[in-house]
Write an enzyme that holds these catalytic residues in place. Structure first.
Site, mmCIF file in Angstrom:
data_model
loop_
_atom_site.group_PDB
_atom_site.id
_atom_site.type_symbol
_atom_site.label_atom_id
_atom_site.label_comp_id
_atom_site.label_asym_id
_atom_site.label_seq_id
_atom_site.Cartn_x
_atom_site.Cartn_y
_atom_site.Cartn_z
ATOM 1 N N ALA A 68 -1.193 2.916 15.928
ATOM 2 C CA ALA A 68 -0.774 4.067 15.119
ATOM 3 C C ALA A 68 -0.104 3.602 13.832
ATOM 4 C CB ALA A 68 0.162 4.948 15.946
ATOM 5 N N GLY A 69 -0.580 2.486 13.271
ATOM 6 C CA GLY A 69 -0.055 1.991 11.996
ATOM 7 C C GLY A 69 -0.833 2.587 10.833
ATOM 8 N N LYS A 121 0.818 -1.223 0.000
ATOM 9 C CA LYS A 121 0.000 0.000 0.000
ATOM 10 C C LYS A 121 0.855 1.278 0.000
ATOM 11 C CE LYS A 121 -4.119 -1.823 2.265
ATOM 12 N NZ LYS A 121 -5.172 -1.556 3.238
HETATM 13 P P1 ATR Z 1 -1.464 -1.655 9.891
HETATM 14 O O1 ATR Z 1 -0.696 -0.948 8.817
HETATM 15 O O2 ATR Z 1 -2.265 -2.821 9.426
HETATM 16 O O3 ATR Z 1 -2.279 -0.707 10.714
HETATM 17 P P2 ATR Z 1 0.943 -1.807 11.456
HETATM 18 O O4 ATR Z 1 1.496 -0.661 10.702
HETATM 19 O O5 ATR Z 1 1.784 -3.010 11.675
HETATM 20 O O6 ATR Z 1 -0.387 -2.353 10.827
HETATM 21 O O7 ATR Z 1 0.448 -1.239 12.867
HETATM 22 C C1 ATR Z 1 -0.020 -2.022 13.874
HETATM 23 C C2 ATR Z 1 -0.266 -1.194 15.139
HETATM 24 O O8 ATR Z 1 -0.638 -2.136 16.144
HETATM 25 C C3 ATR Z 1 0.959 -0.453 15.639
HETATM 26 O O9 ATR Z 1 0.578 0.798 16.158
HETATM 27 C C4 ATR Z 1 1.473 -1.371 16.763
HETATM 28 O O10 ATR Z 1 2.034 -0.707 17.856
HETATM 29 P P3 ATR Z 1 3.540 -0.092 17.860
HETATM 30 O O11 ATR Z 1 3.482 1.136 17.008
HETATM 31 O O12 ATR Z 1 3.775 0.199 19.289
HETATM 32 O O13 ATR Z 1 4.394 -1.188 17.292
HETATM 33 C C5 ATR Z 1 0.200 -1.992 17.267
HETATM 34 N N1 ATR Z 1 0.445 -3.296 17.878
HETATM 35 C C6 ATR Z 1 0.890 -4.414 17.293
HETATM 36 N N2 ATR Z 1 0.956 -5.439 18.174
HETATM 37 C C7 ATR Z 1 0.551 -4.920 19.373
HETATM 38 C C8 ATR Z 1 0.403 -5.450 20.705
HETATM 39 N N3 ATR Z 1 0.665 -6.736 20.978
HETATM 40 N N4 ATR Z 1 -0.043 -4.622 21.669
HETATM 41 C C9 ATR Z 1 -0.324 -3.325 21.400
HETATM 42 N N5 ATR Z 1 -0.207 -2.757 20.177
HETATM 43 C C10 ATR Z 1 0.221 -3.546 19.177
#
Ligand code: ATR
Length: 266
Positions: A122-123, A64
């Site tokens: 925040a992804g 993306k």
């Molecule tokens: P996408 O693009 O699909 O939104 P991503 O960019 O991988 O996916 O983002 C995933 C989000 O989930 C991130 O904000 C991540 O937190 P961090 O920025 O701190 O890494 C969050 N996330 C993933 N696993 C997590 C967990 N076990 N607990 C809390 N937050 C989590």
């Protein structure tokens, strides 16, 4: 017309069955294929798509963000979201859009406007949702790492999960993290009992249809919304960009529900 979804991996995508249900309902002979694009072939994407005479396609993990460099014209919303999930090819020109945020917004349309909205994560998905909601609502992000919103081209307040006061004010809570998705740890991010009884709890995940966060919200009597409508709405909006025609969202949603019910029975 010919459409597709591209990604790596792609074989579990439900987009083809959802779009075929729409074509059937609208009685069109449009086609929709799932195309696996190996990362080592991504730089040939324009040739691959051109060879197949595709008119428009969706993009899923992991391309993306990379699509921003491939298309000729990037729509403002996609630019702000920092990712493209829809490409429309018109007279050989590639136009990039993002329907994820608008798809989510449409799924909570009955609830929004002037609301306190708290988004977990925040992804990329969070950024799309925050962008489409922040103009008409007060949006706050909770994430393990608050720096992740620092480079977004619009301003959103971000805190860590221990900011319980933020949660107490929330009218709508949206989980965009993979916490609770099949195969992921299902530890709760926050204590749901702190939410107002009128709060609506959403998850962008739809398999399982009730993530642990939605389950505990439902047990406390709160309204819940899973990610199925977002998935259907983003697909319907893509179809509208490609064809200028309204998609049959009821047929699309029913096809996905039927498939998910069949696969649970197996
Ligand atoms: P996408 O693009 O699909 O939104 P991503 O960019 O991988 O996916 O983002 C995933 C989000 O989930 C991130 O904000 C991540 O937190 P961090 O920025 O701190 O890494 C969050 N996330 C993933 N696993 C997590 C967990 N076990 N607990 C809390 N937050 C989590």
């Amino acid at each position: 017309m010919k459409f597709a979804v591209i990604g790596h991996p792609i074989k579990h995508s439900l987009s083809p069955l959802m779009h075929h249900a729409n074509f059937k309902a609208l009685q069109t002979d449009d086609e929709f294929a799932a195309l696996h694009i190996d990362p080592k072939h991504f730089h040939h994407l324009r040739d691959i798509i051109q060879d197949k005479a595709i008119d428009g396609f969706n993009i899923t993990i992991p391309y993306k963000v990379d699509m921003l460099q491939i298309v000729d014209v990037v729509d403002t919303e996609a630019q702000m979201i920092g990712a493209i999930n829809t490409v429309h090819i018109k007279d050989g020109v590639w136009y990039g859009y993002n329907t994820d945020g608008a798809g989510f917004k449409a799924s909570i349309e009955n609830y929004i406007g002037g609301k306190n909205i708290v988004v977990f994560g925040a992804g990329g998905a969070s950024r799309a949702i925050c962008y489409t909601l922040f103009k008409d609502n007060k949006v706050t992000v909770l994430n393990r790492n608050t720096n992740r919103v620092a480079d977004w081209p619009f301003q959103i307040e971000a805190y860590t999960y221990d900011m319980s006061d933020t949660i107490k004010q929330a009218d709508i809570v949206i989980n965009t993290t993979p916490v609770g998705m099949d195969g992921f740890m299902s530890d709760d991010l926050i204590d749901i009992s702190q939410l107002k009884p009128s709060a609506v709890v959403c998850d962008i995940i739809y398999t399982p249809d009730r993530t642990p966060i939605l389950q505990s919200a439902e047990q406390r009597g709160l309204s819940i919304i899973n990610g199925l409508d977002m998935f259907v709405n983003q697909g319907a909006l893509s179809y509208e960009i490609w064809t200028g025609k309204k998609a049959d969202k009821t047929a699309m949603k029913q096809a996905v529900i039927n498939y998910l019910q069949r696969s649970t029975l197996c």
